[in-house]
Design a protein around this motif. Structure first.
Motif, PDB file in Angstrom:
ATOM      1  N   PRO A  37      12.676   4.755 -10.939  1.00  0.00           N
ATOM      2  CA  PRO A  37      11.669   3.689 -11.049  1.00  0.00           C
ATOM      3  C   PRO A  37      10.258   4.238 -11.231  1.00  0.00           C
ATOM      4  CG  PRO A  37      12.134   4.114  -8.743  1.00  0.00           C
ATOM      5  CD  PRO A  37      13.013   5.050  -9.530  1.00  0.00           C
ATOM      6  N   LEU A  38       9.385   3.388 -11.731  1.00  0.00           N
ATOM      7  CA  LEU A  38       7.960   3.704 -11.730  1.00  0.00           C
ATOM      8  C   LEU A  38       7.444   3.620 -10.301  1.00  0.00           C
ATOM      9  CD1 LEU A  38       6.740   1.563 -14.766  1.00  0.00           C
ATOM     10  CD2 LEU A  38       7.070   4.040 -14.729  1.00  0.00           C
ATOM     11  N   LYS A  39       6.392   4.363 -10.002  1.00  0.00           N
ATOM     12  CA  LYS A  39       5.750   4.226  -8.709  1.00  0.00           C
ATOM     13  C   LYS A  39       5.145   2.823  -8.596  1.00  0.00           C
ATOM     14  CE  LYS A  39       6.158   8.242  -6.563  1.00  0.00           C
ATOM     15  NZ  LYS A  39       4.969   8.964  -6.085  1.00  0.00           N
ATOM     16  N   GLU A  40       5.038   2.352  -7.370  1.00  0.00           N
ATOM     17  CA  GLU A  40       4.537   0.997  -7.135  1.00  0.00           C
ATOM     18  C   GLU A  40       3.150   0.807  -7.757  1.00  0.00           C
ATOM     19  OE1 GLU A  40       3.610  -2.090  -3.433  1.00  0.00           O
ATOM     20  OE2 GLU A  40       4.585  -0.157  -3.054  1.00  0.00           O
ATOM     21  N   GLY A  41       3.014  -0.236  -8.536  1.00  0.00           N
ATOM     22  CA  GLY A  41       1.729  -0.567  -9.145  1.00  0.00           C
ATOM     23  C   GLY A  41       1.400   0.215 -10.406  1.00  0.00           C
ATOM     24  N   ALA A  42       2.266   1.158 -10.807  1.00  0.00           N
ATOM     25  CA  ALA A  42       1.952   2.026 -11.941  1.00  0.00           C
ATOM     26  C   ALA A  42       1.838   1.247 -13.254  1.00  0.00           C
ATOM     27  CB  ALA A  42       2.997   3.128 -12.068  1.00  0.00           C
ATOM     28  N   ARG A  43       2.780   0.338 -13.479  1.00  0.00           N
ATOM     29  CA  ARG A  43       2.754  -0.412 -14.741  1.00  0.00           C
ATOM     30  C   ARG A  43       1.461  -1.231 -14.868  1.00  0.00           C
ATOM     31  NH1 ARG A  43       6.728  -1.786 -18.113  1.00  0.00           N
ATOM     32  NH2 ARG A  43       8.345  -1.287 -16.577  1.00  0.00           N
ATOM     33  N   ALA A  44       1.099  -1.932 -13.809  1.00  0.00           N
ATOM     34  CA  ALA A  44      -0.118  -2.746 -13.850  1.00  0.00           C
ATOM     35  C   ALA A  44      -1.357  -1.870 -14.026  1.00  0.00           C
ATOM     36  CB  ALA A  44      -0.233  -3.574 -12.570  1.00  0.00           C
ATOM     37  N   HIS A  54      -9.670  12.544  -4.533  1.00  0.00           N
ATOM     38  CA  HIS A  54      -9.292  11.218  -4.056  1.00  0.00           C
ATOM     39  C   HIS A  54      -7.825  11.256  -3.649  1.00  0.00           C
ATOM     40  CE1 HIS A  54     -12.952   9.986  -6.211  1.00  0.00           C
ATOM     41  NE2 HIS A  54     -12.464  10.633  -7.251  1.00  0.00           N
ATOM     42  N   TYR A  55      -7.408  10.256  -2.895  1.00  0.00           N
ATOM     43  CA  TYR A  55      -6.001  10.186  -2.453  1.00  0.00           C
ATOM     44  C   TYR A  55      -5.596   8.725  -2.360  1.00  0.00           C
ATOM     45  CZ  TYR A  55      -1.827  10.979   0.410  1.00  0.00           C
ATOM     46  OH  TYR A  55      -0.538  11.019   0.887  1.00  0.00           O
ATOM     47  N   ILE A  56      -4.416   8.412  -2.911  1.00  0.00           N
ATOM     48  CA  ILE A  56      -3.913   7.041  -2.834  1.00  0.00           C
ATOM     49  C   ILE A  56      -2.462   7.038  -2.379  1.00  0.00           C
ATOM     50  CG2 ILE A  56      -5.472   6.114  -4.593  1.00  0.00           C
ATOM     51  CD1 ILE A  56      -3.113   6.292  -6.601  1.00  0.00           C
ATOM     52  N   GLU A  57      -2.071   5.966  -1.724  1.00  0.00           N
ATOM     53  CA  GLU A  57      -0.672   5.800  -1.321  1.00  0.00           C
ATOM     54  C   GLU A  57       0.167   5.314  -2.496  1.00  0.00           C
ATOM     55  OE1 GLU A  57       0.736   6.527   1.557  1.00  0.00           O
ATOM     56  OE2 GLU A  57      -1.123   7.210   2.499  1.00  0.00           O
ATOM     57  N   ASP A  58      -0.418   4.442  -3.316  1.00  0.00           N
ATOM     58  CA  ASP A  58       0.257   3.959  -4.527  1.00  0.00           C
ATOM     59  C   ASP A  58      -0.792   3.353  -5.451  1.00  0.00           C
ATOM     60  OD1 ASP A  58      -0.082   1.054  -3.970  1.00  0.00           O
ATOM     61  OD2 ASP A  58       1.317   1.461  -2.326  1.00  0.00           O
ATOM     62  N   PHE A  59      -0.378   3.013  -6.654  1.00  0.00           N
ATOM     63  CA  PHE A  59      -1.313   2.522  -7.654  1.00  0.00           C
ATOM     64  C   PHE A  59      -1.736   1.078  -7.421  1.00  0.00           C
ATOM     65  CE2 PHE A  59       0.814   6.065  -9.737  1.00  0.00           C
ATOM     66  CZ  PHE A  59      -0.266   6.758 -10.256  1.00  0.00           C
ATOM     67  N   SER A  60      -0.925   0.310  -6.704  1.00  0.00           N
ATOM     68  CA  SER A  60      -1.280  -1.084  -6.470  1.00  0.00           C
ATOM     69  C   SER A  60      -2.535  -1.188  -5.610  1.00  0.00           C
ATOM     70  CB  SER A  60      -0.114  -1.832  -5.819  1.00  0.00           C
ATOM     71  OG  SER A  60       0.236  -1.229  -4.585  1.00  0.00           O
ATOM     72  N   GLY A  61      -2.644  -0.326  -4.618  1.00  0.00           N
ATOM     73  CA  GLY A  61      -3.835  -0.326  -3.781  1.00  0.00           C
ATOM     74  C   GLY A  61      -5.075   0.066  -4.561  1.00  0.00           C
ATOM     75  N   LEU A  62      -4.924   1.008  -5.474  1.00  0.00           N
ATOM     76  CA  LEU A  62      -6.038   1.458  -6.290  1.00  0.00           C
ATOM     77  C   LEU A  62      -6.524   0.345  -7.199  1.00  0.00           C
ATOM     78  CD1 LEU A  62      -7.819   3.822  -7.201  1.00  0.00           C
ATOM     79  CD2 LEU A  62      -6.029   4.436  -8.819  1.00  0.00           C
ATOM     80  N   LEU A  63      -5.598  -0.368  -7.809  1.00  0.00           N
ATOM     81  CA  LEU A  63      -5.960  -1.453  -8.710  1.00  0.00           C
ATOM     82  C   LEU A  63      -6.606  -2.600  -7.954  1.00  0.00           C
ATOM     83  CD1 LEU A  63      -5.862  -2.220 -11.662  1.00  0.00           C
ATOM     84  CD2 LEU A  63      -3.634  -3.279 -11.262  1.00  0.00           C
ATOM     85  N   SER A  64      -6.112  -2.880  -6.751  1.00  0.00           N
ATOM     86  CA  SER A  64      -6.698  -3.956  -5.939  1.00  0.00           C
ATOM     87  C   SER A  64      -8.139  -3.639  -5.592  1.00  0.00           C
ATOM     88  CB  SER A  64      -5.882  -4.147  -4.658  1.00  0.00           C
ATOM     89  OG  SER A  64      -4.560  -4.556  -4.962  1.00  0.00           O
ATOM     90  N   ALA A  65      -8.411  -2.372  -5.225  1.00  0.00           N
ATOM     91  CA  ALA A  65      -9.762  -1.982  -4.867  1.00  0.00           C
ATOM     92  C   ALA A  65     -10.693  -2.093  -6.087  1.00  0.00           C
ATOM     93  CB  ALA A  65      -9.758  -0.547  -4.343  1.00  0.00           C
ATOM     94  N   HIS A  66     -10.166  -1.762  -7.238  1.00  0.00           N
ATOM     95  CA  HIS A  66     -10.963  -1.842  -8.473  1.00  0.00           C
ATOM     96  C   HIS A  66     -11.333  -3.303  -8.776  1.00  0.00           C
ATOM     97  CE1 HIS A  66     -12.428  -1.113 -12.465  1.00  0.00           C
ATOM     98  NE2 HIS A  66     -11.428  -1.757 -13.038  1.00  0.00           N
ATOM     99  N   ARG A  67     -10.380  -4.197  -8.608  1.00  0.00           N
ATOM    100  CA  ARG A  67     -10.654  -5.600  -8.893  1.00  0.00           C
ATOM    101  C   ARG A  67     -11.709  -6.170  -7.963  1.00  0.00           C
ATOM    102  NH1 ARG A  67      -4.254  -6.901  -9.738  1.00  0.00           N
ATOM    103  NH2 ARG A  67      -4.171  -6.569 -11.990  1.00  0.00           N
ATOM    104  N   GLU A  68     -11.722  -5.684  -6.725  1.00  0.00           N
ATOM    105  CA  GLU A  68     -12.719  -6.163  -5.761  1.00  0.00           C
ATOM    106  C   GLU A  68     -14.126  -5.720  -6.156  1.00  0.00           C
ATOM    107  OE1 GLU A  68     -11.492  -4.762  -1.986  1.00  0.00           O
ATOM    108  OE2 GLU A  68      -9.734  -6.105  -1.868  1.00  0.00           O
TER     109      GLU A  68
END
Length: 221
Positions: free
Chosen positions: A88-95, A205-219
């Motif tokens: 599988p892709l890592k969580e949030g990677a596709r988005a 930088h360090y992230i647990e997954d890409f979904s968290g990174l994208l959420s922070a960017h949107r904020e």
């Protein structure tokens, strides 16, 4: 993180895709077919090696009665179905890569894996067209932790190293990107969880997954 970058480069295994379990299985089964067990220090020695470097290491260390090319072919054959159907892709990677594409940021893959397996998994998930370049360490003189693969990726993406952001999951890859003069974001992977603190210290930088990174960017938008 990528606001002022022209290109984003991804390592593949353990970073963009959750695939390290495949290689644990392959190592066990492959060495087992020769009546051998996997040494505890194996990953420490092969981390970052290109596919051919790794095959050469296996042949020499374990005195395998196969040529380097045959070992590579064996590994591709053992892993290809899982890369097409089970990795599988890592969580949030596709988005995340979709968002980068929409922002017009060039993207590349810089992997130590074989091109056959890299293309198989990217095609399986329908994301190969998102990437402007795909390079393997087989194309450069030295694998990670040497910077060669990342410098090649930057040239292919028409970006200076300082204008690139790299996503990596292991120390050898982080070292390679830093030696290339690039900013690095480490991505958590269960396979290297015991080295998480070291990895966190090495990266910018360090992230647990890409979904968290994208959420922070949107904020921040």
């Amino acid at each position: 993180m990528w606001k002022n970058k022209k290109a984003v480069i991804f390592d593949l295994d353990g970073t963009l895709i959750d695939s390290m379990w495949v290689w644990s299985d392959v190592d066990i089964n492959y060495l087992g077919s020769f009546g051998l067990e996997v040494p505890e220090d194996l990953n420490d020695h092969i981390e970052g090696m290109s596919f051919t470097e790794c095959a050469s290491y296996f042949k020499e260390r374990f005195a395998l009665p196969r040529t380097v090319k045959e070992i590579e072919e064996d590994w591709n054959r053992m892993a290809i179905d899982r890369y097409r159907t089970r990795v599988p892709l890592k969580e949030g990677a596709r988005a995340f890569i979709t968002a980068l594409r929409e922002e017009g940021i060039r993207m590349g893959i810089a992997t130590s894996n074989s091109r056959e397996l890299a293309e198989a998994v990217l095609d399986a998930h329908g994301i190969a067209p998102y990437f402007d370049s795909i390079h393997t360490a087989l194309e450069v003189p030295r694998g990670k932790p040497a910077p060669d693969i990342y410098l090649l990726a930057a040239r292919s993406l028409r970006a200076e190293p300082c204008d690139c952001l790299v996503f990596e999951d292991v120390p050898s890859g982080i070292t390679a990107a830093r030696e290339a003069g690039m900013e690095v974001c480490a991505v958590y992977d269960a396979h290297s969880a015991d080295r998480a603190e070291e990895i966190r210290r090495m990266a910018d930088h360090y992230i647990e997954d890409f979904s968290g990174l994208l959420s922070a960017h949107r904020e921040d938008l």
